[in-house]
Scaffold this motif. Sequence first.
Motif, mmCIF file in Angstrom:
data_model
loop_
_atom_site.group_PDB
_atom_site.id
_atom_site.type_symbol
_atom_site.label_atom_id
_atom_site.label_comp_id
_atom_site.label_asym_id
_atom_site.label_seq_id
_atom_site.Cartn_x
_atom_site.Cartn_y
_atom_site.Cartn_z
ATOM 1 N N PRO A 165 1.302 -8.008 -5.074
ATOM 2 C CA PRO A 165 0.001 -7.831 -5.720
ATOM 3 C C PRO A 165 -0.270 -6.402 -6.174
ATOM 4 O O PRO A 165 -1.190 -6.171 -6.948
ATOM 5 C CB PRO A 165 -0.992 -8.225 -4.625
ATOM 6 C CG PRO A 165 -0.205 -8.962 -3.623
ATOM 7 C CD PRO A 165 1.186 -8.435 -3.694
ATOM 8 N N TRP A 223 -4.563 -15.867 -4.452
ATOM 9 C CA TRP A 223 -4.938 -15.471 -3.078
ATOM 10 C C TRP A 223 -5.398 -14.026 -3.053
ATOM 11 O O TRP A 223 -6.349 -13.681 -2.345
ATOM 12 C CB TRP A 223 -3.784 -15.686 -2.084
ATOM 13 C CG TRP A 223 -2.744 -14.603 -2.046
ATOM 14 C CD1 TRP A 223 -1.592 -14.578 -2.759
ATOM 15 C CD2 TRP A 223 -2.735 -13.402 -1.249
ATOM 16 N NE1 TRP A 223 -0.883 -13.446 -2.462
ATOM 17 C CE2 TRP A 223 -1.556 -12.707 -1.546
ATOM 18 C CE3 TRP A 223 -3.608 -12.860 -0.314
ATOM 19 C CZ2 TRP A 223 -1.222 -11.490 -0.959
ATOM 20 C CZ3 TRP A 223 -3.281 -11.648 0.271
ATOM 21 C CH2 TRP A 223 -2.106 -10.975 -0.048
ATOM 22 N N PHE A 224 -4.745 -13.194 -3.861
ATOM 23 C CA PHE A 224 -5.095 -11.784 -3.794
ATOM 24 C C PHE A 224 -6.465 -11.534 -4.427
ATOM 25 O O PHE A 224 -7.235 -10.713 -3.933
ATOM 26 C CB PHE A 224 -4.014 -10.949 -4.486
ATOM 27 C CG PHE A 224 -4.193 -9.482 -4.257
ATOM 28 C CD1 PHE A 224 -4.060 -8.947 -2.985
ATOM 29 C CD2 PHE A 224 -4.519 -8.633 -5.296
ATOM 30 C CE1 PHE A 224 -4.245 -7.604 -2.762
ATOM 31 C CE2 PHE A 224 -4.706 -7.276 -5.075
ATOM 32 C CZ PHE A 224 -4.571 -6.764 -3.799
ATOM 33 N N TRP A 256 3.735 -1.936 0.481
ATOM 34 C CA TRP A 256 3.627 -3.242 -0.175
ATOM 35 C C TRP A 256 2.381 -3.284 -1.070
ATOM 36 O O TRP A 256 2.504 -3.313 -2.284
ATOM 37 C CB TRP A 256 3.621 -4.362 0.874
ATOM 38 C CG TRP A 256 3.533 -5.747 0.327
ATOM 39 C CD1 TRP A 256 4.163 -6.232 -0.787
ATOM 40 C CD2 TRP A 256 2.772 -6.835 0.836
ATOM 41 N NE1 TRP A 256 3.850 -7.542 -0.989
ATOM 42 C CE2 TRP A 256 3.009 -7.945 -0.019
ATOM 43 C CE3 TRP A 256 1.926 -6.999 1.939
ATOM 44 C CZ2 TRP A 256 2.407 -9.188 0.203
ATOM 45 C CZ3 TRP A 256 1.339 -8.237 2.156
ATOM 46 C CH2 TRP A 256 1.587 -9.315 1.299
ATOM 47 N N ILE A 257 1.194 -3.285 -0.454
ATOM 48 C CA ILE A 257 -0.026 -3.251 -1.269
ATOM 49 C C ILE A 257 -0.860 -2.073 -0.777
ATOM 50 O O ILE A 257 -1.786 -2.249 0.024
ATOM 51 C CB ILE A 257 -0.860 -4.538 -1.142
ATOM 52 C CG1 ILE A 257 0.041 -5.775 -1.061
ATOM 53 C CG2 ILE A 257 -1.828 -4.668 -2.306
ATOM 54 C CD1 ILE A 257 -0.729 -7.058 -0.849
ATOM 55 N N ILE A 286 -4.846 -2.115 -0.315
ATOM 56 C CA ILE A 286 -5.531 -2.703 0.839
ATOM 57 C C ILE A 286 -4.832 -2.308 2.140
ATOM 58 O O ILE A 286 -5.085 -2.900 3.192
ATOM 59 C CB ILE A 286 -5.608 -4.239 0.710
ATOM 60 C CG1 ILE A 286 -4.209 -4.831 0.586
ATOM 61 C CG2 ILE A 286 -6.460 -4.645 -0.460
ATOM 62 C CD1 ILE A 286 -4.207 -6.332 0.790
ATOM 63 N N PHE A 309 -8.820 -12.456 -1.906
ATOM 64 C CA PHE A 309 -8.746 -11.509 -0.801
ATOM 65 C C PHE A 309 -9.558 -10.252 -1.092
ATOM 66 O O PHE A 309 -10.343 -9.807 -0.258
ATOM 67 C CB PHE A 309 -7.285 -11.151 -0.513
ATOM 68 C CG PHE A 309 -7.127 -10.203 0.637
ATOM 69 C CD1 PHE A 309 -7.070 -10.679 1.927
ATOM 70 C CD2 PHE A 309 -7.069 -8.843 0.432
ATOM 71 C CE1 PHE A 309 -6.959 -9.819 2.987
ATOM 72 C CE2 PHE A 309 -6.954 -7.969 1.491
ATOM 73 C CZ PHE A 309 -6.894 -8.463 2.772
ATOM 74 N N VAL A 310 -9.376 -9.674 -2.279
ATOM 75 C CA VAL A 310 -10.125 -8.445 -2.570
ATOM 76 C C VAL A 310 -11.622 -8.728 -2.617
ATOM 77 O O VAL A 310 -12.432 -7.867 -2.255
ATOM 78 C CB VAL A 310 -9.653 -7.749 -3.870
ATOM 79 C CG1 VAL A 310 -8.338 -7.066 -3.665
ATOM 80 C CG2 VAL A 310 -9.599 -8.707 -5.029
ATOM 81 N N LEU A 318 -9.692 -9.575 8.437
ATOM 82 C CA LEU A 318 -10.474 -8.561 7.735
ATOM 83 C C LEU A 318 -11.446 -7.874 8.691
ATOM 84 O O LEU A 318 -11.639 -6.664 8.636
ATOM 85 C CB LEU A 318 -11.244 -9.208 6.583
ATOM 86 C CG LEU A 318 -10.460 -9.335 5.286
ATOM 87 C CD1 LEU A 318 -11.172 -10.249 4.315
ATOM 88 C CD2 LEU A 318 -10.268 -7.968 4.652
ATOM 89 N N LEU A 375 -8.152 -15.516 8.218
ATOM 90 C CA LEU A 375 -8.143 -14.377 7.297
ATOM 91 C C LEU A 375 -9.417 -13.553 7.461
ATOM 92 O O LEU A 375 -9.377 -12.312 7.466
ATOM 93 C CB LEU A 375 -8.022 -14.878 5.854
ATOM 94 C CG LEU A 375 -7.933 -13.776 4.798
ATOM 95 C CD1 LEU A 375 -6.682 -12.951 5.017
ATOM 96 C CD2 LEU A 375 -7.933 -14.356 3.406
#
Lengths: 485, 514
Positions: free
Chosen positions: A471, A390-391, B72-73, B76, A394-395, B188, B184
Amino acid sequence: MNPHVDFHAFAPEIVLTVTIVAVLIADLFTDDSKLPARIAALGVLGSLVPVLTLAVDGQTRSLFGGAFVVDPFSLVLTGFFLVAGYVTLLLSFDYIGEGDYYQGEFYVLLLTSLLGMIVISSARDLISIFVALETITIPTFVLAGWRKHDTKSNEASLKYFLIGVLSSAVMLYGMSLVFGLANSTVLVDIHKYASGHTPALFAVAVFLTLVGFAFKVSAVPFHFWAPDTYEGAPTPVTAFLSVASKAGGFVALLTIVRLGFFPSGNSWQPILWVLAAASMTLGNLAALRQTNIVRMLAYSSIAQGGFILVPLAVAGDVRGNAAWQAVVIYILIYGAMNLGAFAAVIAAARRTRSAEISRLAGFGRTNPAIAVMFSVFLFSLAGIPPLAGWFAKFVMFRAVFDANTTVAVVLGVIAAVNSVIAFFYYSGVVRRLWFDEPAAGVELSSPRLPVGLSAAMGLMTAVILVVGVYPQFFARLGEIAFQRG
Amino acid sequence: MHWFDDWALTLAVFIPLVGLAAVLFIPRAHEQAIKTTALVASLATLAVGVGILADFNYSQGGKLQFIVDKSWIPLIKARYHMGVDGISLPLLILSMLMVVLCIIYSWNHFPEPHNPKAFLALILLLAVGMNGTFVAQDLILFFVFFEIVLLPMFFMIGVWGGPNRQYAAIKFFLFTLFGSALMLVSFLAIFFLSKHQTFQMPQLAQFGGSGIASGTQALVFGGLFLGFAIKVPMFPFHTWLPDAHTEAPTVGSVLLAAILLKLGAYGFIRIALPILPAAARAWAPWIGLLAVIAIIYGALCCLAQRDMKRLIAFSSVSHMGFVMLGIATLTSFGINAAVFGMVAHGLITGLLFFVAGSVQERYKTREMNRLGGLLTQAPKLGWILGFTVMASLGLPGLAGFWGEFPAILSAYNPAKLTQGLFNGDQLLTFRVYLVVAAIGTVLAAGYLLWMLQRVAFGAVKAEFENVHIHDVHVSEWIAWVPLLLLIVALGIYPNLIFHITHGAVSNVSKVFGG
């Protein structure tokens, strides 16, 4: 003149070269069939040591007038290739050992190809890129034909060889034109040249170079060798081809575009856009129709290659390094899940004695552990959270939205539709595994799986779960790769 | 209790995961140990829930509490950001409770092909996703939890389901996947369009879509709408629901109806309305229209069913229509009713599916033509069915009433919208909806009583005359009594929920002037 050579920068390559020689000698002078394999595995892990010391050192080292550069980018990818190579070795041990093949030569060829990959992560001019790419490819021609009494394997090898040579020729022609125009093979100089006004011939040169790469990464419409070669080659070799060798092509492509052609966006963006869209769509549609699991994964890897091309195709409009990061992160995650998927295919084939998807019916009842991991890999390839895939997706989408041009968004829509199509065939296999009644003649949990194979599957499952939930592990690597050292 | 404040939500989400890991490590043969571990894990999660209930500051129900906000990330800009307010709290507790009850109900009757280990592992994974979705305050975190729910439900339907299970499982997955892909994409878009480039819901809600052109806003809202509407499900995206419900094993149906459907409606209240209020105003009449169509269409479909579970599934479509109508008014009154409706529907329809499952287990059929006389053969089971049917059709004094009635009433006076149907007269538009929805309640009474009459009343059919039908089992009693009590308690004293939700709901509705 005696140029100064920084041996520390070369240390991973040196260790691997020594290993290759050692494997060759060990094979000559001993009858112990396990020894070459052990030396090979040890050597690959040994090459990781200098990668770590270089990373701790953190200095950017430029050699041979900028043709060979050790920077965070090359270290991240060298590390990736070595780990992928090690996992391939884990898959190969018993497969090659049981098949009564020439073991020593197998490992020599595999490691030579791996050597080409770690060189390519540092290569920064056209010649070193080309030489590294050929070092990757030529041993794999032989590896693909390893089962020499099997006509399919012969066909695989010959097809791969002919297409490979053709693509090299096209690429080399393109590169020679680039050299003629830019007066240099070093990417930095080409970058300078491309910033100015370029003649139409430059576009032709870029086109031919990229077509060569399209063959190497099996992008549609230059993909047709891949399914046959993948099916015919021994499965561990297929895993190697579809992950490491393909990633090698992408790394070189990324380097050439980012450091060389970048300023002349009009010459490379449209080509990559078409390749990305075609690879995703045709790869997925063809994968839908496959009944053989290896062929399905071959087409799926063509489609995944299309997803990797998406951020590259829009890179010109993306701020900062987001597009390059997306490519690197995608490659890392793709490597883990595809190696895992092939490991599971090998494990399943040991029980079912077949690569037909229909023979996997009810496999989850008879072999739950393999089936669980197999499902993890397939759903990860489909991009379902919380699995790492998924990641990666996503990117990729993030880069598309960052670019925010009409062509980028159209490509994003194509990618979105394709991820839903892809889910269909990945889940088709999962449905066979779990929802169907077991087929007759499938052996139960005995005999035990080879340790290497179980370790490879377990390791890849762990990576996929951990990266899926957190991630940042791979995101950080993607970030580091493009920091100025 | 400072420590508990920091850790409560992390525990609530991840205790089931620990339980799942423990279950996976117990060999398959030790069934009792597996069941006990799963039950302990779910009970521990519920205990955390009780702790949250005790520690929650009700006078500040509109404020996020028990906040965790960790890196977390960073690449992003997604954060591990969770918190509960008055809207999340009832749904979170409902989800924790239902998981416990489902595990208790399954105790002695795991559907074919048995395998309690895998079944319970999937339920626990489902719990991670459900609890996480209700507390996530970061869009990406929300997305991940929202999706985690898919896999276990896919397997639950596909492996333990009825004869047509493969089709139902894949349909369920594809519909939701399609919706969440669009969702999703919208997330974004929100990230890149908002000035601060953030995924944090509280900041985005504060920001309220300012600076985003109204056309773009409407488009982004469209993506969110599809993602959530498929999950609710709203007409015309509901077609996966009857198949999924019919084929799913009993516990799967219960969780699907009680919790999974709520994820969509919760998404509207938590994400779509506060973050894109202008678009919400533009879309509201259409959402309302689809909601009333769902109410009537779902009810009419119910009248055409012969399968008991399928009937209840369509009744879900109809009931969720009331929830969505409440949301579409964009008023405090309507959204409060919607949250109440979600909780009530979770309890009541959850119980209905439990009873339907037990009926099927005893008679090996759900065909209502073949059933009859449940009250003579298993009177207690029959009375529980009767009670639940009364609750479901909205009898005052039981929980169902307080979800439906205020939702209908709220349509009398919606918030100020940008447009309406009927020549732009939005007041008229919503009053027409009110009338239609009111007719829906009559139909609901019709189909539910009709089902009760066919299943419970009359004489036992010849084929089952000599079959021994066991009345309610102990495990069934334990699983059902909490639901029965809650249905009565919330019916008599609805303020139990309204008191919690009110503050948080007015945070959402104040943007719309309600």
